[in-house]
Design a protein around this motif. Structure first.
Motif, PDB file in Angstrom:
ATOM      1  N   UNK A   1       0.845  -1.207   0.000  1.00 46.28           N
ATOM      2  CA  UNK A   1       0.000   0.000   0.000  1.00 46.28           C
ATOM      3  C   UNK A   1       0.876   1.251   0.000  1.00 46.28           C
TER       4      UNK A   1
ATOM      5  N   UNK B   1      -5.740   1.768  -8.703  1.00 46.24           N
ATOM      6  CA  UNK B   1      -5.126   1.848  -7.373  1.00 46.24           C
ATOM      7  C   UNK B   1      -6.004   1.232  -6.284  1.00 46.24           C
ATOM      8  N   UNK B   2      -7.313   1.492  -6.361  1.00 45.95           N
ATOM      9  CA  UNK B   2      -8.197   0.951  -5.329  1.00 45.95           C
ATOM     10  C   UNK B   2      -8.261  -0.578  -5.371  1.00 45.95           C
TER      11      UNK B   2
ATOM     12  N   UNK C   1      -5.268  -1.718  -3.546  1.00 50.80           N
ATOM     13  CA  UNK C   1      -5.427  -1.598  -2.091  1.00 50.80           C
ATOM     14  C   UNK C   1      -6.264  -2.756  -1.531  1.00 50.80           C
TER      15      UNK C   1
ATOM     16  N   UNK D   1      -4.363  -5.917  -1.520  1.00 51.23           N
ATOM     17  CA  UNK D   1      -3.355  -5.989  -0.458  1.00 51.23           C
ATOM     18  C   UNK D   1      -3.985  -6.414   0.870  1.00 51.23           C
TER      19      UNK D   1
ATOM     20  N   UNK E   1      -2.500   9.399   7.641  1.00 51.80           N
ATOM     21  CA  UNK E   1      -1.604   8.551   6.832  1.00 51.80           C
ATOM     22  C   UNK E   1      -0.231   8.432   7.522  1.00 51.80           C
TER      23      UNK E   1
ATOM     24  N   UNK F   1      -3.322  -1.705   7.693  1.00 53.39           N
ATOM     25  CA  UNK F   1      -3.229  -1.614   6.231  1.00 53.39           C
ATOM     26  C   UNK F   1      -4.552  -1.110   5.659  1.00 53.39           C
TER      27      UNK F   1
ATOM     28  N   UNK G   1      -5.105   2.357   3.558  1.00 53.97           N
ATOM     29  CA  UNK G   1      -5.703   2.521   2.220  1.00 53.97           C
ATOM     30  C   UNK G   1      -6.741   3.647   2.214  1.00 53.97           C
TER      31      UNK G   1
ATOM     32  N   UNK H   1      -4.400   6.974   2.540  1.00 53.35           N
ATOM     33  CA  UNK H   1      -3.276   7.165   1.620  1.00 53.35           C
ATOM     34  C   UNK H   1      -3.537   8.420   0.782  1.00 53.35           C
TER      35      UNK H   1
ATOM     36  N   UNK I   1      -3.065   9.216  -2.089  1.00 50.33           N
ATOM     37  CA  UNK I   1      -3.533   9.013  -3.466  1.00 50.33           C
ATOM     38  C   UNK I   1      -4.659   8.002  -3.564  1.00 50.33           C
ATOM     39  N   UNK I   2      -5.330   7.738  -2.422  1.00 49.43           N
ATOM     40  CA  UNK I   2      -6.340   6.680  -2.417  1.00 49.43           C
ATOM     41  C   UNK I   2      -7.523   6.980  -3.333  1.00 49.43           C
TER      42      UNK I   2
ATOM     43  N   UNK J   1      -7.301   8.916  -6.067  1.00 51.40           N
ATOM     44  CA  UNK J   1      -6.868   9.252  -7.428  1.00 51.40           C
ATOM     45  C   UNK J   1      -6.991   8.054  -8.346  1.00 51.40           C
TER      46      UNK J   1
ATOM     47  N   UNK K   1      -5.553   6.053 -11.807  1.00 50.67           N
ATOM     48  CA  UNK K   1      -4.188   5.800 -12.258  1.00 50.67           C
ATOM     49  C   UNK K   1      -3.624   6.910 -13.133  1.00 50.67           C
TER      50      UNK K   1
END
Lengths: 470, 77
Positions: free
Chosen positions: A89, A265-266, A269, A272, B11, B61, B65, B68, B70-71, B73, B75
């Motif tokens: 992450x 990206x999600x 996450x 992960x 974060x 974790x 997430x 974060x 950039x969570x 955003x 790609x």
């Protein structure tokens, strides 16, 4: 049991055939064949990541590790794996961004681009080849030995090993990474169910957890604490292993590829988090199986212990599923590794895509054959050989991070430092030089050396080059 | 703006907590040599604490997430 086994094996093989045919592309390109179109969702991503990560090493190696070295095995693998998912992450998006900007085909090609030096690419490729081949081989060997011990009349060890390589080559060559990913899902689910059922049965033998640990204490109390009966789990060993394991997503190409091909990206996450839970859920039963073995079969060899615990002590149908689960575990990790080596080769090749892909596919067959030969001559120390593979590829981590986090090339210092460290590490593995200096493990010292080189390199380039931003 | 700052702060908290957990695990707090008491449900000390730390890391974790930078955003951003 043979009849049940044949039925389950036939269903399993038919599923692999169907999956490879469904995912087969008429027009193969690097993007769809080697990178599965880079649109993998979180659930599929979790299973393919987990099946690639958790292998024979988990199903055979970890119960044996718990049985021989005790509860420190949890810190060795499960804790390190959960720390690894946090790192995915933390750093995964940077890797994805860099990969996208550089039109990722493989980590070797990416490094060659980042350092603007083919040498960096060669170091990454050779490092992956040298340290992944033994890892692939031990998966194959572990299962081949087990199958031979279970069915001594059927096939010799090399026969089982060749059969597995043939199966994995057939479906991965046909369907590419997509076929591997879907079969990973099937194999991951099978592995999880089988290991949980066997773990539960092992616990049921004692009645409950308390009774189980009481028995373990009577049999061998050193198993209940670190460093374990053989003194393996020193803080230094555990820490060095931790560093090697948390670097896997960035240094082992078959795992790094799975971070890069996620849809967004999600999805990464969610994948992960899923892998973190998967790690806990799958390693917990291996602890139960290991403790059961410590009480019931403390002196048996690994193959005999596994044979007893997953075949003799289970009902026929569970034993049949377990055997297929074991084969699936070995195949799901090995095919990804061999395929990833093909991807690494492709990333270093320049030329017309179709032609290069043809060379890559021949390369995949070559890597599979090398793994087969090595599987017939390698040692039986499953977990320790796997750890060596992790430690070897971890030496590439500082170079990979430098390549990813600095905007432009930073000279050839990092590729050279990495090549030197890997060479020294190999010398120690061959017994040419000692593996401990001043009481510190050589792999740890080398990791510190390459990391320090990377940090100094980054600081020296700081004014010239801003740190990479997502 | 304030929400963005809070997210950044959370974060950072996740990062620091994770690193502290990782470091602590390799000290005698989690892996005391030759010690298996106190036990929980019969599980020896290093095992149950190791499991607990692993679960906390996975939960951390999850929060990481959420916070974060950039969570949200895509790609291409």
């Amino acid at each position: 049991m043979i009849q049940t086994l044949i039925i389950i094996a036939a269903i399993y093989l038919a599923s692999l055939v169907i999956l490879s045919l469904l995912t087969r592309q008429k027009e193969k390109s690097t993007s769809n064949y080697l990178l599965a179109g880079s649109k993998v969702g979180s659930v599929l991503g979790m299973f393919t990541f987990a099946a690639t990560l958790f292998s024979t090493f988990t199903l055979i190696g970890m119960p044996d590790f718990f049985r021989t070295h005790g509860v420190g095995s949890w810190i060795f693998l499960a804790f390190s794996d959960t720390a690894m998912v946090f790192l995915i992450v933390w750093l995964g998006l940077y890797v994805r961004k860099k990969a996208r900007v550089n039109n990722f085909k493989g980590m070797s090609g990416l490094m060659a681009q980042c350092f603007q030096s083919k040498f960096a690419g060669y170091v990454t490729f050779i490092g992956a080849f040298i340290f992944l081949t033994p890892y692939v081989s031990i998966q194959i060997r572990g299962i081949a030995i087990f199958l031979h011990a279970t069915f001594p009349e059927a096939l010799p060890v090399w026969g089982w090993a060749s059969l597995m390589i043939l199966v994995m080559l057939l479906y991965s060559e046909t369907g590419g990474l997509k076929a591997i990913i879907y079969s990973d899902m099937l194999q991951g689910i099978l592995l999880l169910i089988v290991i949980c059922v066997i773990g539960y049965n092992c616990l049921s033998y004692f009645g409950n957890m308390e009774a189980m640990f009481e028995q373990v204490e009577k049999t061998r109390s050193e198993l209940l604490s670190v460093p374990g009966p053989q003194g393996l789990f020193t803080p230094q060993f555990l820490f060095a292993s931790f560093l090697a394991i948390i670097m896997i997503p960035f240094t082992q190409p078959q795992v790094a590829t799975r971070i890069i091909i996620m849809k967004d990206n999600n999805s990464l996450f969610r994948m992960a988090i899923g892998v973190g839970f998967f790690a806990i859920v799958i390693i917990l039963p291996t602890m139960l199986i290991g403790m059961y073995g410590a009480v019931k079969y403390p002196d048996l060899s690994t193959a005999d212990f596994i044979s007893k615990v997953i075949i003799d002590d289970q009902t026929q149908s569970i034993a049949a599923f377990a055997i297929i689960g074991l084969i699936a575990a070995a195949i799901s990790t090995s095919d990804s590794q061999i395929f990833a080596l093909g991807g690494e080769l492709r990333s270093l090749l320049d030329g017309e895509d179709k032609q290069m892909l043809k060379i890559t596919r021949i390369g995949i067959v070559f890597f599979a054959l090398v793994a087969l030969v090595f599987s017939l001559i390698s040692s039986d120390q499953l977990v320790l050989l796997a750890r060596t593979s992790f430690a070897g590829t971890a030496l590439m981590a500082p170079m990979i991070f430098t390549g990813i986090f600095l905007t432009n090339h930073t000279g050839k210092v990092m590729p050279y430092a990495t090549a030197l460290s890997m060479f020294i590490f190999i010398l120690s593995l061959l017994g040419v030089i000692p593996s401990f200096y001043f009481g510190i493990r050589l792999d740890l010292l080398l990791f510190i050396f390459v990391s320090a080189t990377g940090i100094i390199n980054a600081l020296l380039n700081k004014e010239k080059e801003p740190v990479y931003q997502v | 703006m304030k929400m963005k700052n809070n997210k950044q702060l959370y974060w950072r908290i996740c990062q620091v907590t994770a690193v502290m957990l990782m470091v602590t695990t390799f000290t005698t707090v989690v892996i005391p040599p030759g010690t298996f008491a106190p036990s929980i449900l019969g599980m020896p000390y290093t095992l149950w604490l190791g499991i607990l730390v692993s679960i906390i890391l996975v939960i951390l974790t999850y929060f990481a997430t959420r916070f974060h930078p950039d969570s949200q955003k895509t790609d291409s951003e």
